[in-house]
Scaffold this motif. Structure first.
Motif, PDB file in Angstrom:
ATOM      1  N   UNK A 267      37.449  32.504  75.579  1.00  0.00           N
ATOM      2  CA  UNK A 267      38.887  32.589  75.892  1.00  0.00           C
ATOM      3  C   UNK A 267      39.335  34.050  75.934  1.00  0.00           C
ATOM      4  N   UNK A 268      38.880  34.822  74.959  1.00  0.00           N
ATOM      5  CA  UNK A 268      39.256  36.240  74.891  1.00  0.00           C
ATOM      6  C   UNK A 268      38.792  36.985  76.137  1.00  0.00           C
ATOM      7  N   UNK A 269      37.682  36.501  76.710  1.00  0.00           N
ATOM      8  CA  UNK A 269      37.158  37.164  77.920  1.00  0.00           C
ATOM      9  C   UNK A 269      37.703  36.510  79.190  1.00  0.00           C
ATOM     10  N   UNK A 270      38.381  35.404  79.041  1.00  0.00           N
ATOM     11  CA  UNK A 270      38.992  34.732  80.195  1.00  0.00           C
ATOM     12  C   UNK A 270      37.969  34.195  81.176  1.00  0.00           C
ATOM     13  N   UNK A 271      36.902  33.607  80.657  1.00  0.00           N
ATOM     14  CA  UNK A 271      35.867  33.088  81.567  1.00  0.00           C
ATOM     15  C   UNK A 271      35.075  31.959  80.907  1.00  0.00           C
ATOM     16  N   UNK A 272      34.295  31.270  81.770  1.00  0.00           N
ATOM     17  CA  UNK A 272      33.393  30.245  81.246  1.00  0.00           C
ATOM     18  C   UNK A 272      31.995  30.861  81.133  1.00  0.00           C
ATOM     19  N   UNK A 273      31.450  30.941  79.928  1.00  0.00           N
ATOM     20  CA  UNK A 273      30.109  31.527  79.814  1.00  0.00           C
ATOM     21  C   UNK A 273      29.049  30.601  80.400  1.00  0.00           C
ATOM     22  N   UNK A 274      28.022  31.187  80.972  1.00  0.00           N
ATOM     23  CA  UNK A 274      26.920  30.385  81.522  1.00  0.00           C
ATOM     24  C   UNK A 274      25.709  31.280  81.762  1.00  0.00           C
ATOM     25  N   UNK A 275      24.598  30.646  82.118  1.00  0.00           N
ATOM     26  CA  UNK A 275      23.392  31.384  82.499  1.00  0.00           C
ATOM     27  C   UNK A 275      23.097  31.103  83.970  1.00  0.00           C
ATOM     28  N   UNK A 276      23.015  32.154  84.759  1.00  0.00           N
ATOM     29  CA  UNK A 276      22.591  32.028  86.154  1.00  0.00           C
ATOM     30  C   UNK A 276      21.125  32.446  86.168  1.00  0.00           C
ATOM     31  N   UNK A 277      20.248  31.445  86.266  1.00  0.00           N
ATOM     32  CA  UNK A 277      18.806  31.670  86.059  1.00  0.00           C
ATOM     33  C   UNK A 277      18.083  31.791  87.407  1.00  0.00           C
ATOM     34  N   UNK A 278      17.766  33.021  87.786  1.00  0.00           N
ATOM     35  CA  UNK A 278      17.035  33.225  89.048  1.00  0.00           C
ATOM     36  C   UNK A 278      15.531  33.079  88.798  1.00  0.00           C
ATOM     37  N   UNK A 279      14.870  32.310  89.641  1.00  0.00           N
ATOM     38  CA  UNK A 279      13.417  32.169  89.544  1.00  0.00           C
ATOM     39  C   UNK A 279      12.805  32.328  90.933  1.00  0.00           C
ATOM     40  N   UNK A 280      11.628  32.912  90.979  1.00  0.00           N
ATOM     41  CA  UNK A 280      10.952  33.116  92.270  1.00  0.00           C
ATOM     42  C   UNK A 280       9.804  34.087  92.083  1.00  0.00           C
ATOM     43  N   UNK A 281       9.017  34.196  93.129  1.00  0.00           N
ATOM     44  CA  UNK A 281       7.837  35.060  93.079  1.00  0.00           C
ATOM     45  C   UNK A 281       8.218  36.530  92.894  1.00  0.00           C
ATOM     46  N   UNK A 282       7.248  37.335  92.495  1.00  0.00           N
ATOM     47  CA  UNK A 282       7.457  38.779  92.443  1.00  0.00           C
ATOM     48  C   UNK A 282       7.763  39.259  93.868  1.00  0.00           C
ATOM     49  N   UNK A 283       8.801  40.059  94.010  1.00  0.00           N
ATOM     50  CA  UNK A 283       9.179  40.555  95.330  1.00  0.00           C
ATOM     51  C   UNK A 283      10.081  39.609  96.111  1.00  0.00           C
ATOM     52  N   UNK A 284      10.430  38.463  95.504  1.00  0.00           N
ATOM     53  CA  UNK A 284      11.265  37.497  96.237  1.00  0.00           C
ATOM     54  C   UNK A 284      12.699  38.015  96.383  1.00  0.00           C
ATOM     55  N   UNK A 285      13.098  38.922  95.485  1.00  0.00           N
ATOM     56  CA  UNK A 285      14.457  39.484  95.582  1.00  0.00           C
ATOM     57  C   UNK A 285      15.319  39.226  94.357  1.00  0.00           C
ATOM     58  N   UNK A 286      14.730  38.703  93.296  1.00  0.00           N
ATOM     59  CA  UNK A 286      15.508  38.342  92.093  1.00  0.00           C
ATOM     60  C   UNK A 286      16.327  39.528  91.557  1.00  0.00           C
TER      61      UNK A 286
END
Ligand SMILES: Nc1ncnc2c1ncn2[C@@H]1O[C@H](COP(=O)(O)OS(=O)(=O)O)[C@@H](OP(=O)(O)O)[C@H]1O
Ligand SMILES: Nc1ncnc2c1ncn2[C@@H]1O[C@H](COP(=O)(O)OP(=O)(O)O)[C@@H](O)[C@H]1O
Length: 198
Positions: free
Chosen positions: A19-38
């Motif tokens: 609430x103090x930060x005014x946002x919904x916390x979450x994890x955006x989990x990027x997965x992919x091969x090396x060099x895929x652009x993560x």
């Protein structure tokens, strides 16, 4: 196993911190091969979130392996431990109210699901950076594929170590000639559509 450790419930909790930060916390989990652009896409997404006043933290494979996970190799067992530690770390950061972006190959479905199961529903967004091996190898930004093909690196993902592609990720960034900036924009828009950011 009894370990005589008791969980402390503190007065300032996740909800209050979020609430103090005014946002919904979450994890955006990027997965992919090396060099895929993560890393590239994660960096652009974090900038866009910061520009929109969000409080974020980006956990990146290469960086974390220099410090916290500097003792781990690329064996299957150590990759499992790598992702277990990152998942626990990501959970703590979510508890602190942050939007966490992670950029790890995270090749095994079991470990990605481990993180998902640590969090509440809607707090874990699996993003498959679906760039084919041929394209990653063509980019080879760190020259690692060349070394792996020459046998100078063992257990290299996609060459001599497996990658289990996500079966039903929340978001897939298809390789279709779009730029990294366009992928980051697409990701930002889809996070908005899911109600994770306003
Ligand atoms: N054998 C082998 N296999 C794959 N990757 C290797 C290897 N050796 C070094 N590197 C470099 O380490 C980065 C991947 O680390 P991660 O922590 O993301 O890997 S994992 O999730 O534990 O599989 C990876 O970074 P990214 O290219 O950003 O994915 C590589 O730069
Ligand atoms: N459409 C794209 N999306 C992401 N990266 C791209 C794209 N096209 C070219 N690249 C380049 O590919 C490389 C991807 O490297 P990186 O972001 O480190 O990937 P990873 O973290 O998955 O290993 C970078 O040099 C980046 O500039």
């Amino acid at each position: 196993m009894e370990n005589n450790i008791v969980w402390h419930q503190h007065d300032v909790d996740k909800q209050r911190r979020a609430q103090a930060k005014g946002q919904k916390p979450c994890v955006v989990w990027l997965t992919g091969l090396s060099g895929s652009g993560k890393s590239t896409i994660a960096n652009l997404l974090e900038k866009k979130l910061a520009d929109n006043g969000k409080h974020t933290y980006l956990l990146d494979g290469d960086n974390v392996r220099h410090g916290l996970n500097g003792d781990l190799t690329f064996s299957d067992k150590d990759r499992v431990e790598n992702i277990r530690r990152i998942s626990e770390l990501a959970k703590l950061f979510v508890d602190s109210g942050l939007i966490v972006i992670t950029a790890f190959i995270s090749p095994f479905k079991g470990e990605r699901d481990y993180c998902r199961n640590l969090l509440q529903e809607n707090e874990f967004v699996e993003v498959f950076v679906d760039t084919p091996l041929e394209e990653c190898e063509k980019r080879d930004p760190k020259g690692l594929y060349q070394k792996a093909r020459a046998g100078e690196i063992t257990d290299f993902t996609g060459i001599s170590s497996p990658y289990e592609a996500p079966e039903s990720p929340e978001i897939t960034l298809n390789f279709s000639g779009q730029s990294a900036q366009e992928s980051a924009e697409q990701l930002f828009t889809q996070l908005k559509q899911k109600g994770l950011i306003d």
